[in-house]
Design a protein around this motif. Structure first.
Motif, PDB file in Angstrom:
ATOM      1  N   MET A  40       2.151  -9.450   1.025  1.00 55.67           N
ATOM      2  CA  MET A  40       2.984  -8.298   0.640  1.00 55.67           C
ATOM      3  C   MET A  40       3.309  -8.311  -0.854  1.00 55.67           C
ATOM      4  O   MET A  40       3.697  -7.295  -1.421  1.00 55.67           O
ATOM      5  CB  MET A  40       4.309  -8.303   1.421  1.00 55.67           C
ATOM      6  N   THR A  69      10.036 -11.587  -2.075  1.00 53.90           N
ATOM      7  CA  THR A  69      10.527 -12.805  -2.746  1.00 53.90           C
ATOM      8  C   THR A  69      10.715 -12.608  -4.252  1.00 53.90           C
ATOM      9  O   THR A  69      10.887 -13.573  -4.987  1.00 53.90           O
ATOM     10  CB  THR A  69       9.594 -14.001  -2.464  1.00 53.90           C
ATOM     11  N   VAL A  91      16.097  -5.504   3.290  1.00 54.26           N
ATOM     12  CA  VAL A  91      16.857  -5.787   4.508  1.00 54.26           C
ATOM     13  C   VAL A  91      16.852  -7.269   4.854  1.00 54.26           C
ATOM     14  O   VAL A  91      17.548  -7.682   5.773  1.00 54.26           O
ATOM     15  CB  VAL A  91      16.291  -5.002   5.721  1.00 54.26           C
ATOM     16  N   ALA A 119      17.198   0.597   2.959  1.00 51.21           N
ATOM     17  CA  ALA A 119      17.153   1.183   1.617  1.00 51.21           C
ATOM     18  C   ALA A 119      17.678   2.617   1.603  1.00 51.21           C
ATOM     19  O   ALA A 119      18.302   3.041   0.631  1.00 51.21           O
ATOM     20  CB  ALA A 119      15.718   1.146   1.100  1.00 51.21           C
ATOM     21  N   ALA A 139       8.140  -0.630   0.138  1.00 48.72           N
ATOM     22  CA  ALA A 139       8.770  -1.147   1.364  1.00 48.72           C
ATOM     23  C   ALA A 139       8.077  -0.540   2.582  1.00 48.72           C
ATOM     24  O   ALA A 139       6.862  -0.303   2.546  1.00 48.72           O
ATOM     25  CB  ALA A 139      10.263  -0.847   1.334  1.00 48.72           C
ATOM     26  N   ASP A 140       8.817  -0.334   3.664  1.00 46.27           N
ATOM     27  CA  ASP A 140       8.246   0.214   4.900  1.00 46.27           C
ATOM     28  C   ASP A 140       7.645   1.595   4.611  1.00 46.27           C
ATOM     29  O   ASP A 140       8.311   2.468   4.056  1.00 46.27           O
ATOM     30  CB  ASP A 140       9.320   0.302   5.989  1.00 46.27           C
ATOM     31  N   TYR A 147      12.528   7.932   0.724  1.00 49.12           N
ATOM     32  CA  TYR A 147      12.873   7.212  -0.513  1.00 49.12           C
ATOM     33  C   TYR A 147      12.464   8.062  -1.721  1.00 49.12           C
ATOM     34  O   TYR A 147      13.186   8.136  -2.705  1.00 49.12           O
ATOM     35  CB  TYR A 147      12.165   5.848  -0.591  1.00 49.12           C
TER      36      TYR A 147
HETATM   37  C1  LIG Z   1       5.673  -5.141   0.536  1.00 48.87           C
HETATM   38  S1  LIG Z   1       7.152  -6.069   0.585  1.00 48.87           S
HETATM   39  C2  LIG Z   1       7.736  -5.936  -1.066  1.00 48.87           C
HETATM   40  C3  LIG Z   1       6.914  -6.790  -2.018  1.00 48.87           C
HETATM   41  C4  LIG Z   1       7.565  -6.953  -3.381  1.00 48.87           C
HETATM   42  N1  LIG Z   1       7.559  -5.712  -4.104  1.00 48.87           N
HETATM   43  C5  LIG Z   1       6.883  -8.046  -4.158  1.00 48.87           C
HETATM   44  O1  LIG Z   1       6.237  -7.783  -5.169  1.00 48.87           O
HETATM   45  O2  LIG Z   1       6.940  -9.212  -3.763  1.00 48.87           O
HETATM   46  C6  LIG Z   1       8.189  -5.000   1.513  1.00 48.87           C
HETATM   47  C7  LIG Z   1       9.668  -5.402   1.607  1.00 48.87           C
HETATM   48  O3  LIG Z   1      10.355  -4.269   2.148  1.00 48.87           O
HETATM   49  C8  LIG Z   1      11.421  -4.750   2.939  1.00 48.87           C
HETATM   50  N2  LIG Z   1      11.834  -3.670   3.843  1.00 48.87           N
HETATM   51  C9  LIG Z   1      11.252  -3.282   5.005  1.00 48.87           C
HETATM   52  N3  LIG Z   1      11.924  -2.252   5.548  1.00 48.87           N
HETATM   53  C10 LIG Z   1      12.956  -1.972   4.716  1.00 48.87           C
HETATM   54  C11 LIG Z   1      14.018  -1.022   4.711  1.00 48.87           C
HETATM   55  N4  LIG Z   1      14.146  -0.121   5.695  1.00 48.87           N
HETATM   56  N5  LIG Z   1      14.890  -1.048   3.688  1.00 48.87           N
HETATM   57  C12 LIG Z   1      14.774  -1.933   2.680  1.00 48.87           C
HETATM   58  N6  LIG Z   1      13.788  -2.856   2.622  1.00 48.87           N
HETATM   59  C13 LIG Z   1      12.895  -2.876   3.624  1.00 48.87           C
HETATM   60  C14 LIG Z   1      10.868  -5.986   3.606  1.00 48.87           C
HETATM   61  O4  LIG Z   1      11.926  -6.857   4.015  1.00 48.87           O
HETATM   62  C15 LIG Z   1       9.983  -6.579   2.508  1.00 48.87           C
HETATM   63  O5  LIG Z   1      10.691  -7.573   1.790  1.00 48.87           O
END
Ligand SMILES: C[S@@+](CC[C@H](N)C(=O)[O-])C[C@H]1O[C@@H](n2cnc3c(N)ncnc32)[C@H](O)[C@@H]1O
Length: 214
Positions: A40, A69, A91, A119, A139-140, A147
């Protein structure tokens, strides 16, 4: 589908400003701690793109949706001046506890505020004023259209919205009737018809859209 030939992807990675030791360590620790989710994380060339764009926009107020992370948030925060403010939405306490540790090590903890909540709740609670200079959505995928709308109305003229995974491994070319690829593909159509922004899609990794508020 490979959006870019893998050999070209490797070449692109080898020909951007390299990651420093801190980002390399963060990538390695993420792989160790979350082997099934590490994919991710943004690739380093995409992270460097975020730093360059943040600097070019002169962003002082930024928002990130999807922290994991913390790799992309470090890349954005590093492009901001010392009094910049990056609001990060996620989250997961588990993923972001690693992010917090690395923000501190990078000396960026004073520039980054983390909200642990869906979010959409965080974005809807923001003031309606158009004062955001830059936002990054990663994110999702089902939430992307919502968003986008919450953020585009809060971007200042000339502000930049950046969206990741807009090609969804190529599935947007022929999206299934429901799910993430469908949501992203519908949003791609919305953005191209949205008179509030001028936009371009870049074939960087899984596709990155830049939408600049008019
Ligand atoms: C693709 S990863 C982000 C990767 C990050 N940009 C990086 O470079 O490491 C997606 C993130 O979105 C978060 N996430 C999923 N659903 C969410 C929501 N409804 N609101 C906020 N964050 C969410 C997940 O917990 C995850 O950490």
């Amino acid at each position: 589908m490979d959006i870019v030939n893998p050999a070209v992807s490797d070449y692109l990675l080898a020909h951007c400003t390299p990651a420093d030791d801190l980002l390399r360590e963060l990538a390695a620790e993420t792989r160790d701690a979350f082997p099934d989710a590490a994919g991710m994380q943004v690739s380093h060339d995409e992270g460097e793109l975020l730093t360059v764009l943040t600097r070019m926009v002169g962003a002082r107020r930024a928002v990130e949706v999807g922290v994991f992370t913390g790799y992309s948030s470090i890349c954005i925060a590093r492009g901001m001046p010392g009094d910049g403010h990056l609001l990060c939405c996620d989250v997961s306490e588990q993923y972001t506890s690693l992010a917090r540790r690395y923000w501190k090590r990078a000396g960026l903890e004073g520039r980054i505020e983390l909200r642990i909540a869906p979010a959409l709740d965080t974005l809807r609670a923001l003031p309606a004023d158009p004062v955001i200079d830059l936002a990054f959505i990663d994110a999702d995928k089902g939430g992307y259209p919502l968003y986008y709308e919450e953020l585009v109305t809060r971007l200042r003229p000339g502000g930049l919205l950046i969206l990741d995974n807009v090609l969804y491994r190529g599935e947007v070319l022929d999206p299934p009737p429901a799910g993430g690829a469908r949501a992203v593909s519908q949003l791609n159509e919305t953005i191209v018809a949205d008179a509030r922004v001028e936009s371009v899609m870049l074939p960087v990794r899984d596709g990155v859209t830049l939408a600049r508020r008019r």
